[in-house]
Design an enzyme around this catalytic site. Structure first.
Site: not given
Length: 595
Positions: A245, A326, A354
């Protein structure tokens, strides 16, 4: 060597020699850094997928071959390679390029995927459709970050994909060891073993999937070879690409706090001023937890973005990162509450969608004392339609026994958080927007549990301000006062249930209006209208909020203007809403023209 602007689509990319393709990578990285520095955006993830994106578009024939991005914030390079290099200068600006795949922009953007862990389900459905229709001349490719594997939906999809070896799906696992922060959970540990060559068998092979890798995700030719091998197998295959990253941008490579995951636009970086809503919440929760050993913080892979960094440093044993999961976060919080703790679940508002079933059936049904703190509520702006937090009030109003606060400033946020955590007989929730908390707005008086922010002389309009719309409502009252209209501005602070004092106060006025930066359907205004109706009032109630549609990306100011939620537009609408006999009764000569 080719210039990036000469790449008008994947066919141009496939015509290049390997050396020429490699030469594009530094050009793409320069463009990413320049664009994200100016406009803001997800810099780190896109720097990490430059070579991977080039290889994908050299091997696969998009859009006939379907390339699905999970999450879509890593698709900037894909946009560049599919003919949008010049348009990247408009990234995340009003009417410009979206920060996520957008089907309105390009036929190469297959799904508008900005919530994680969904691409494998899309891929499973597309592969099934191809099989049913006899289409064996095209590939289905899902590109998912390793963080997406912490979401349960990805494993539901893998369970189905692995059960059908005759249906080809290429699953490209972009493994950089991070979502925002280091990826949480046992799967991350298994991927680390695979990277080190220490695992005797992969978890994927145990499920019956083929596995290719690990592959250096920054070696274009190695990735191309792995992808072609996967296609040739004609079955579900995981291609494990190891990437870094922030690759190629030294400040991002040397940073371990993920400050470069998403960067702010240069114009938005203003020193000083009021603290952000997020930092106010995070600081107050850490202070509160020092006195409350039962308080536990729960995050779904977003520790620092939701303001829990200070809490984690001060109370490391009481912060739980469940990964991008979640649903698990919410039901685990119910379990924590059952065990005697008071969990505080910190999520972006849009991600609560969600976990609604878990909130309803696992938390509320069991009257579990769980506090939900919803950041980025209302209009968030440049992240686009999936990230505007305009659904939470409509959803939360459905939940029996839940109490909901919308603080208007930093002071009322601190107060509401302590009140919420003090509740031990059911769930509570707080919501606040993105950005600066602004100046504190004191109440001029407290009436029947309501904060009165302004008394306007003659009681013509009762203006109910919801959360961060308080300053706007006070401006509206000022504009109307110039035209002889008396406006009382109140802030309930706790908007669910509707405070009983509100219905009593309303009877002194000609009409009631509510202003919220949430969807109009089922929101705070709808609750106020219902409460007044149930109290036997026939006062007209005018509900002002976000139009019930998906909002495109743009600045918060632009989106509020488009929704009619600016002081002048609200004042004009309220003048027109006053009863026809108002001027005669009040002897006023207000003009309907405001501004």
């Amino acid at each position: 060597m080719p210039r990036l602007e000469e790449i008008r689509g994947p066919e141009d990319l496939r015509a290049l020699s390997p050396a020429a393709a490699r030469a594009l990578a530094p050009q793409i990285r320069r463009l990413l850094v320049d664009t994200c520095t100016a406009n803001g955006g997800h810099l780190g993830p896109n720097l990490g997928v430059v070579e991977l994106s080039i290889a994908l578009h050299r091997v696969f024939d998009s859009p006939r071959d379907r390339i699905l991005w999970d999450t879509g914030h890593q698709a900037y390079v894909h946009k560049i390679l599919t003919g949008r290099t010049a348009a990247l200068a408009t990234l995340r600006r009003t009417d410009g390029l979206s920060g996520y795949p957008s089907r309105a922009e390009s036929e190469h953007d297959v799904i508008e995927n900005s919530h994680a862990s969904t691409s494998l389900s899309w891929a499973d459905g597309l592969a099934r459709a191809n099989a049913l229709l006899g289409r064996d001349d095209r590939a289905v490719v899902a590109v998912l970050g390793d963080g997406a594997l912490t979401g349960g939906m990805a494993w539901e999809a893998l369970n189905n994909i692995a059960a059908a070896p005759e249906r080809p799906v290429v699953m490209v696992l972009n493994d950089n060891g991070r979502s925002y922060a280091p990826t949480a959970g046992a799967v991350a540990g298994h991927l680390a073993e695979l990277r080190a060559g220490d695992a005797p068998q992969t978890l994927f092979e145990s499920l019956g999937l083929r596995y290719v890798g690990p592959v250096d995700g920054h070696d274009i030719e190695a990735v191309e070879a792995a992808l072609r091998e996967a296609v040739a197998l004609r079955r579900p295959v995981v291609v494990h690409c190891v990437t870094e990253k922030g690759r190629g941008h030294l400040p991002a490579e040397q940073d371990d706090t993920d400050r470069f995951h998403a960067v702010r636009a240069a114009s938005a970086r203003t020193p000083g001023g009021a603290p952000s809503w997020t930092s106010v919440f995070g600081g107050e929760l850490a202070e509160l937890a020092a006195d409350r050993p039962d308080v536990v913080a729960v995050t779904a892979a977003m520790l620092d973005p939701t303001g829990l960094g200070d809490f984690a440093r001060r109370h490391p044993e009481r912060v739980i990162d469940v990964g991008i999961a979640e649903q698990h976060a919410v039901t685990a919080a119910a379990g924590l509450a059952l065990g005697g703790m008071h969990p505080v679940v910190a999520l972006y508002s849009t991600f609560l969608n969600r976990a609604f079933d878990q909130l309803l059936m696992d938390v509320a049904l069991h009257r579990a004392p769980v506090t939900f703190v919803l950041d980025r509520a209302g209009v968030t702006g440049d992240d686009g339609p999936s990230h505007n937090g305009m659904w939470d009030l409509s959803l939360l109003n459905l939940v029996p026994g839940l109490r909901l606060a919308a603080p208007r400033d930093a002071a009322t946020l601190r107060r509401a958080l302590r009140e919420a955590v003090a509740c031990d007989d059911g769930p509570t929730a707080l919501r606040f927007p993105k950005g600066s908390s602004g100046a504190d707005i004191p109440a001029v008086e407290v009436h029947a549990g309501l904060d009165v922010l302004r008394r306007g002389g003659r009681p013509d309009i009762l203006l109910v301000s919801v959360g961060a719309m308080a300053a706007t409502c006070l401006d509206v009252a000022g504009l109307l006062a110039e035209r002889g209209v008396g406006v009382t501005v109140v802030d309930p602070r706790w908007i669910k249930p509707v405070p009983p004092g509100l219905t009593g106060l309303a009877t002194d006025h000609l009409l009631v209006a509510t202003v919220e930066d949430s969807g109009r359907v089922g929101g705070a205004g709808a609750s106020v209208a219902q409460a007044l109706s149930e109290a036997g009032s026939d006062l007209p109630v005018h509900v002002f909020g976000i139009p019930q549609r998906f909002l495109e990306h743009g600045s918060r100011a632009d989106l509020l203007e488009a929704g009619g939620l600016t002081p002048r537009r609200l004042a004009h609408a309220l003048l027109e809403a006053l009863p026809s006999g108002w001027r005669a009764r009040r002897g006023a000569a207000a003009s309907l023209a405001v501004g």
